[in-house]
Design a protein around this motif. Sequence first.
Motif, PDB file in Angstrom:
ATOM      1  N   VAL A  88       0.891  -1.208   0.020  1.00 42.23           N
ATOM      2  CA  VAL A  88      -0.057   0.052   0.009  1.00 42.23           C
ATOM      3  C   VAL A  88       0.815   1.309   0.021  1.00 42.23           C
ATOM      4  O   VAL A  88       0.628   2.150  -0.642  1.00 42.23           O
ATOM      5  CB  VAL A  88      -0.910  -0.252   1.177  1.00 42.23           C
ATOM      6  CG1 VAL A  88      -1.721   1.224   1.302  1.00 42.23           C
ATOM      7  CG2 VAL A  88      -1.976  -1.057   1.126  1.00 42.23           C
ATOM      8  N   LEU A 230      -2.337  -1.027  -7.232  1.00 43.22           N
ATOM      9  CA  LEU A 230      -1.963   0.321  -6.386  1.00 43.22           C
ATOM     10  C   LEU A 230      -0.480   0.279  -6.704  1.00 43.22           C
ATOM     11  O   LEU A 230      -0.045   1.708  -6.502  1.00 43.22           O
ATOM     12  CB  LEU A 230      -2.176   0.039  -5.001  1.00 43.22           C
ATOM     13  CG  LEU A 230      -3.724   0.214  -4.619  1.00 43.22           C
ATOM     14  CD1 LEU A 230      -3.818  -0.175  -3.126  1.00 43.22           C
ATOM     15  CD2 LEU A 230      -4.299   1.575  -4.831  1.00 43.22           C
ATOM     16  N   ARG A 248      -7.433   1.343  -0.608  1.00 39.68           N
ATOM     17  CA  ARG A 248      -6.140   1.612   0.143  1.00 39.68           C
ATOM     18  C   ARG A 248      -6.622   1.487   1.747  1.00 39.68           C
ATOM     19  O   ARG A 248      -5.876   0.868   2.736  1.00 39.68           O
ATOM     20  CB  ARG A 248      -5.796   3.113  -0.062  1.00 39.68           C
ATOM     21  CG  ARG A 248      -4.541   3.134   0.837  1.00 39.68           C
ATOM     22  CD  ARG A 248      -3.944   4.337   0.350  1.00 39.68           C
ATOM     23  NE  ARG A 248      -2.817   4.572  -0.696  1.00 39.68           N
ATOM     24  CZ  ARG A 248      -3.119   5.155  -1.962  1.00 39.68           C
ATOM     25  NH1 ARG A 248      -4.134   6.303  -1.764  1.00 39.68           N
ATOM     26  NH2 ARG A 248      -2.402   5.004  -2.850  1.00 39.68           N
TER      27      ARG A 248
END
Length: 341
Positions: A88, A230, A248
């Motif tokens: 992330v 991501l 996220r």
Amino acid sequence: MDSFNLTKQSKKPFIIFGILIIAIIGVFLLSLNLGYIRIAPFDVLKTFLGMGTDKDALVLFQFRLPRMVIALLIGAGLAVSGAILQGVSQNGLADPGILGINAGAGFAVVLFIFFFQGSLTGLGTLSIFIMPFFALLGAVLAAFLIYVLAWKKGVTPVRLILVGIGINAGFAAALLVFQLKMNPRDFMQATIWLSGSIWGTNWKFVLATLPWILILIPFTLYKARYLNILNLGDQVATNLGARVEKERRILLFLSVALAGACVAVGGGIAFLGLVAPHIARKLVGPKHQYLIPASALVGALLLLVADMLGRNVLQPSEIPVGLVVAMLGAPYFLYLLMKTP
């Protein structure tokens, strides 16, 4: 030839999984034999078949086995938590222990123990199952503070690490205040636990931890494709149709929840969530469909080995497993820190 190489590459992760599982089984069987009370392999087999002595059955089923199962669960949980954080944040230095998430969870658990006179008898068996929820609240608080304080037109890897270290220190200071208010016995218990001691050595703690691992890790695997997206950057991820901020937040919550549940039983085990995903990435590559299960297996193996070493190196004394992991993980963290531009 190209199709042969492609097939070989697609099989490689599953071969790695098989090797890791075999290694875990081997260490597990070895660990059953070792400890302050040694039990020969043949006696272990007899005990499992119901033909062993009462003493061997007590040692194996009431002390050694639950502790080893908890080590596997915590190792897998912390490793997956670290893999999510690294994915992330796109920061190879991210780890729930280094960033202060474990410290926040530990602070909440110590508060819980403190207000119940330093023991788990205040609410009986129910308290064991409540502890992970307290740890989750503490971990969420720590993650929120880190995200807010590190945000400055985005979050840079170095700023994230520095803020995380500061939050870690803040929670450590708050923990010390409450520890000093405890009686000496509870103070020692809290100190050993915070150093990363797998202190929940009975099946109730296994049952308290198991649902979190069995639910959150498969759900993380389901979300693995979003981690891959991501990593391409927010703009590319948005263009591909991903709801970046929502995904996220979900992934961060999964990471925090896993870390909190593991800290509730295993204490402050740092660096495992850093090292295990890096080893897994070298073994199976960056695709999170493979990286997450590989991280879980590597983390479980590392913590099982660390627990076995901690129980046997300085017998009859015991080294908290968190210290063993730190001795292995701290040099690797410094190495990664020096490589980071």
